[in-house]
Design an enzyme around this catalytic site. Structure first.
Site, mmCIF file in Angstrom:
data_model
loop_
_atom_site.group_PDB
_atom_site.id
_atom_site.type_symbol
_atom_site.label_atom_id
_atom_site.label_comp_id
_atom_site.label_asym_id
_atom_site.label_seq_id
_atom_site.Cartn_x
_atom_site.Cartn_y
_atom_site.Cartn_z
ATOM 1 C CG HIS A 15 -1.780 -1.192 1.358
ATOM 2 N ND1 HIS A 15 -3.090 -1.185 0.937
ATOM 3 C CD2 HIS A 15 -1.545 -2.453 1.809
ATOM 4 C CE1 HIS A 15 -3.626 -2.400 1.141
ATOM 5 N NE2 HIS A 15 -2.705 -3.177 1.669
ATOM 6 C CG HIS B 254 -3.376 -10.577 3.797
ATOM 7 N ND1 HIS B 254 -4.620 -11.109 3.839
ATOM 8 C CD2 HIS B 254 -3.528 -9.274 3.429
ATOM 9 C CE1 HIS B 254 -5.501 -10.183 3.510
ATOM 10 N NE2 HIS B 254 -4.858 -9.062 3.254
ATOM 11 C CG ASP C 135 -1.006 -6.341 3.855
ATOM 12 O OD1 ASP C 135 -1.232 -5.321 3.177
ATOM 13 O OD2 ASP C 135 -1.837 -6.829 4.638
ATOM 14 C CE LYS D 104 -6.819 -7.348 -1.379
ATOM 15 N NZ LYS D 104 -5.897 -6.519 -0.629
ATOM 16 C CG ASN E 118 -6.595 -0.173 0.624
ATOM 17 O OD1 ASN E 118 -5.572 -0.186 -0.038
ATOM 18 N ND2 ASN E 118 -6.605 -0.441 1.914
HETATM 19 O O1 DOR Z 1 -3.774 -4.527 8.070
HETATM 20 C C1 DOR Z 1 -4.232 -4.166 6.990
HETATM 21 N N1 DOR Z 1 -4.023 -2.922 6.524
HETATM 22 N N2 DOR Z 1 -4.946 -5.021 6.266
HETATM 23 C C2 DOR Z 1 -5.603 -4.659 5.148
HETATM 24 O O2 DOR Z 1 -6.227 -5.470 4.519
HETATM 25 C C3 DOR Z 1 -5.584 -3.239 4.716
HETATM 26 C C4 DOR Z 1 -4.356 -2.594 5.178
HETATM 27 C C5 DOR Z 1 -4.349 -1.093 4.979
HETATM 28 O O3 DOR Z 1 -4.622 -0.649 3.847
HETATM 29 O O4 DOR Z 1 -4.035 -0.372 5.910
HETATM 30 ZN ZN ZN Z 2 -3.132 -5.211 2.070
#
Ligand code: DOR
Ligand code: ZN
Length: 452
Positions: free
Chosen positions: A75, A243, A314, A158, A107
């Site tokens: 991200h 994950h 992640d 996704k 996201n």
């Molecule tokens: O821990 C997480 N953070 N899991 C996710 O699926 C989204 C992610 C985020 O975008 O912060």
């Molecule tokens: Zn993620």
């Protein structure tokens, strides 16, 4: 006519050549001693001795040359979330961690849910990135949009199943099946956050991080994985499960007869258990959450014995101020790009994981899975994406030194052995000796289907 350059030449003609001398070069399952010449962004030659000179040289006598790592799940934020991370800091973290290619999740604010927004993100990224970046887009059931996003170069759609990540959440089976069908028609894989929303308590009743973690049990993953595998059988699209936290999920995916499903595990779910949550609270809070000690150990063993398809970080940065709020308000996620490789190299040095397996999990397999055909291998003609690793170097995880904006980690203070000495992207050194040497805009925006 002859002074007209092809786009390929135009992009690479200004790049200096690079010679890596006398390294231990990773071949398919062992290392050989030799040198690597990179010119015009690609590997031109690998040989025991190379007589040619290059614009730049690295003497790599004690270093192992590996193909550049590919993180299929990060991200990078930016846009309206750039206070958490931006394309430059996120890709600097990638470079420091040995990742030459990363695939960014949708996201964001705004979310990557249309061709227009995908293009906007790509344009913005192209000026700021230090490593190569591709984009996943949000899951849509609308076939026309799915096809258009595929044609614009998206790497996957996704699919978020759990509630708290609205508005990108798609819940019921009919809606999910529509997404899978649209993805299949667009020849796009679906990447899935497989957690069914099964909270017993409302978030307001939750007072501690321990309770928060307990509210998202492993059953939520099991039911989501089974549901998606069942729907996948009907639609026969390609599905990648993100994950995973349970060894049983990894097995179920591995045992599927489809051959079009793959599994991903993270360093945190394979190295940390929920015991860390009590001690570290927000620092160890992510979704899906950490699991009991024995589950974590068995997930690590599954991964080390070749049952998982890839490792992804992640990498999910937030500000410490956001994270320190009461549990129900604290956003889940930890930065992972700068800790994954030192932690996993440490496991290699301890004899718990083979280097061969690590290279497949972090480079060869993710490159294959996401159709990055000229990445994930060190051979003539491949992209000049590689890392030089010092297998002996000892260190300690220190979040204050992160290039990411997120200066926290549940691994803070962990002693490591094995470190990234240099990261080379498209033939240029972007990170060396603990310093970023690349320039924003030096990485490429990747489009799925262009061969990578
Ligand atoms: O821990 C997480 N953070 N899991 C996710 O699926 C989204 C992610 C985020 O975008 O912060
Ligand atoms: Zn993620």
């Amino acid at each position: 006519m002859d002074n007209l350059k092809s786009p390929e030449n135009e992009e690479t003609s200004g790049l200096p050549s690079l010679l890596i001398r006398d390294a231990h070069i990773w071949t398919e399952n062992h290392t050989i001693r030799g040198s690597i010449l990179i010119d015009h962004g690609r590997i031109q030659k690998i040989a025991r001795r190379i007589a040619e000179r290059a614009d730049e040289e690295i003497l790599a006598r004690r270093l192992v040359a590996l193909p550049g790592l590919v993180d299929a799940h990060v991200h990078l934020r930016d846009m309206r979330l750039s206070y958490k991370e931006d394309f430059t800091t996120g890709t600097a973290a990638a470079a420091a961690g040995g990742f030459t290619t990363v695939l960014d999740m949708p996201n964001t604010l705004p979310p990557t849910d249309s061709v227009q927004r995908l293009r906007l993100k790509a344009r913005r990224a192209s000026q700021k990135i230090l490593v190569n970046v591709g984009f996943h887009t949000a899951a849509v059931g609308d076939r026309w949009t799915a096809k258009a996003m595929g044609a614009a170069g998206a790497f996957s759609m996704k699919l978020y199943l759990p509630k708290p990540i609205a508005p990108l959440t798609v819940g019921d089976d009919r809606a999910v099946a529509e997404v899978l069908k649209a993805a299949k028609e667009a020849s796009l894989p679906v990447t899935v956050h497989a957690e069914d929303a099964a909270q017993a308590k409302t978030t307001r009743e939750i007072r501690t991080f321990k309770e928060l973690v307990a509210s998202r049990s492993g059953n939520a993953e099991t039911s989501a994985v089974n549901r998606i595998l069942r729907l996948q059988k009907k639609v026969d699209c390609q599905i990648h499960f993100c994950h995973l936290t349970l060894p049983s999920s990894v097995s179920a995916i591995g045992n599927s007869l489809s051959g079009r499903v793959s599994s991903e595990v993270t360093p945190h779910h394979t190295l940390l258990s929920k015991d860390s949550v009590e001690k570290l609270r927000w620092k160890a809070w992510m979704v899906p959450p950490l699991r009991p000690e024995q589950v974590k150990n068995s997930l690590f063993r599954k991964m080390a014995s070749g049952n998982a398809t890839i490792i992804a970080t992640d990498h999910a940065p937030h500000t410490i101020k956001e994270k320190r709020q009461p549990p129900h308000k604290s956003p889940p996620g930890i930065p992972g790009l700068e800790t994954a490789m030192p932690l996993m190299l440490t496991m290699v040095n301890k004899g718990k994981l083979s280097l061969r397996r690590l290279v497949s999990l972090l480079s060869t397999n993710p490159a294959k899975l996401f159709s990055l055909s000229s990445k994930g291998r060190l051979e003539k003609g491949a992209e000049g994406d590689m890392i030089l690793v010092d297998m002996k170097k000892r260190g300690k995880i220190d979040p204050n030194k992160f290039f990411s904006k997120a200066h926290y980690s549940p691994f803070e203070g962990w002693k490591t052995q094995g470190a990234i000495h240099a990261t080379i992207v498209n033939g240029s050194i972007v990170y060396r000796n603990e310093e970023i040497t690349g320039k924003p805009g030096g990485g490429k925006v990747l489009r799925n289907g262009s061969g990578g």
